[in-house]
Design an enzyme around this catalytic site. Sequence first.
Site, PDB file in Angstrom:
ATOM      1  N   GLU A  37       0.823  -1.213   0.000  1.00 27.75           N
ATOM      2  CA  GLU A  37       0.000   0.000   0.000  1.00 27.75           C
ATOM      3  C   GLU A  37       0.856   1.262   0.000  1.00 27.75           C
ATOM      4  OE1 GLU A  37      -3.078   0.486  -0.541  1.00 27.75           O
ATOM      5  OE2 GLU A  37      -3.611  -1.630  -0.671  1.00 27.75           O
ATOM      6  N   TYR A 120      -5.766   6.274   5.263  1.00 26.51           N
ATOM      7  CA  TYR A 120      -5.837   5.402   4.100  1.00 26.51           C
ATOM      8  C   TYR A 120      -5.112   4.075   4.358  1.00 26.51           C
ATOM      9  CZ  TYR A 120      -4.945   3.215  -0.281  1.00 26.51           C
ATOM     10  OH  TYR A 120      -4.869   2.261  -1.254  1.00 26.51           O
ATOM     11  N   ASP A 138      -8.782   6.333  -1.947  1.00 24.50           N
ATOM     12  CA  ASP A 138      -7.629   6.831  -2.703  1.00 24.50           C
ATOM     13  C   ASP A 138      -8.181   7.527  -3.949  1.00 24.50           C
ATOM     14  OD1 ASP A 138      -8.451   4.792  -4.361  1.00 24.50           O
ATOM     15  OD2 ASP A 138      -6.462   3.902  -4.607  1.00 24.50           O
TER      16      ASP A 138
END
Length: 348
Positions: A37, A120, A138
């Site tokens: 990520e 996030y 995102d």
Amino acid sequence: VSNWAAPRARLLAWYDAHARDLPWRRTRDPYAIWVSEIMLQQTRVETVIPYYERFLARFPSAHALADAPLDDVLAHWSGLGYYRRARLLHEGARAVASEHAGQVPREAHLRRALPGVGRYTAGAIGSIAFDLPEPIVDGNVARVLARVLALEAPLGTRDAERALWQAAAEWAEGERPGALNQALMELGARVCLPQRPRCAECPLAEHCQARADGRAESLPVVPPKKPPKPVNLVALAAFDDAGRVWLQRGEENLFGGLWSLPSVEGSTRASVVELAPTTALEGVLSRRAVGELKHVLTHRVLSVRVYVQRAASGVRSAALKPVALSEIGRLGTATLTRKLLALAGGGS
Ligand code: SF4
């Protein structure tokens, strides 16, 4: 709360049939998902894959990453850009090693407390690794949800952020939140494209307000981008008698804080003289310019004039270290540094 049950089920079915087979989708290891990520922020999937595989092979666990020297970590990040991400990941791994016995915590508030883990990243780890109903937003998810909702607020504004995170939280509720979040991202990457969204093949078509209004292409509202700022620099490639080049930690904004040639803002011969105090190299005026190159960063366009000095002596600065050209690959260096060295006649 809106009822997303029907579009959710369709999206999951679409994802099950169409998801790309990506290396980080074959694992539920929270550490590996964390690495993926962080790499995927601001970097394309195709670019990330080989980096991810090399990184995981070298640093297979949070403990392994925590124990590694920063230069080694940065070297494995070299070429991916945004090196701050690597430094924070390293710090985060050290926190996981020292505070959580090497295991990425399951509890959201503990994940959020880790260096470099924002809303996030925490949501991505929580949903994908632990299958917890945590939202993620995102760029891709924002576009999909903004269109489904026909959101009027421009992306990046507080109203838009609030509405998007709220919607993402509603979508995450229900079975398989990790798959659902990845499905939203995948849909944004492959179907709900910024230009010419492929509404005809979209599993959310019947539930999409932008499509119903004929506004799929004109939403979301994107605020105008600032043009990149032009910046002039001079950089110095000073080689010692052994043919090693003197490097220093470059500025975060320009060189990602990686080892780089000493440089200073300016464009004239006089600017090179300004490098003298930083580098503490003698014989400043004997340097000659070997060329100039342009380099485009996200917010800047750089014009860099490169000066070369052979047999540089009188180094008094602790900030500089001499590095053999053959060793440079092992240090983390930014793309810009490699271009400058090529122009200076060393490295590639
Ligand atoms: S219908 Fe079109 S605009 Fe709406 S989510 Fe699907 S691809 Fe995007």
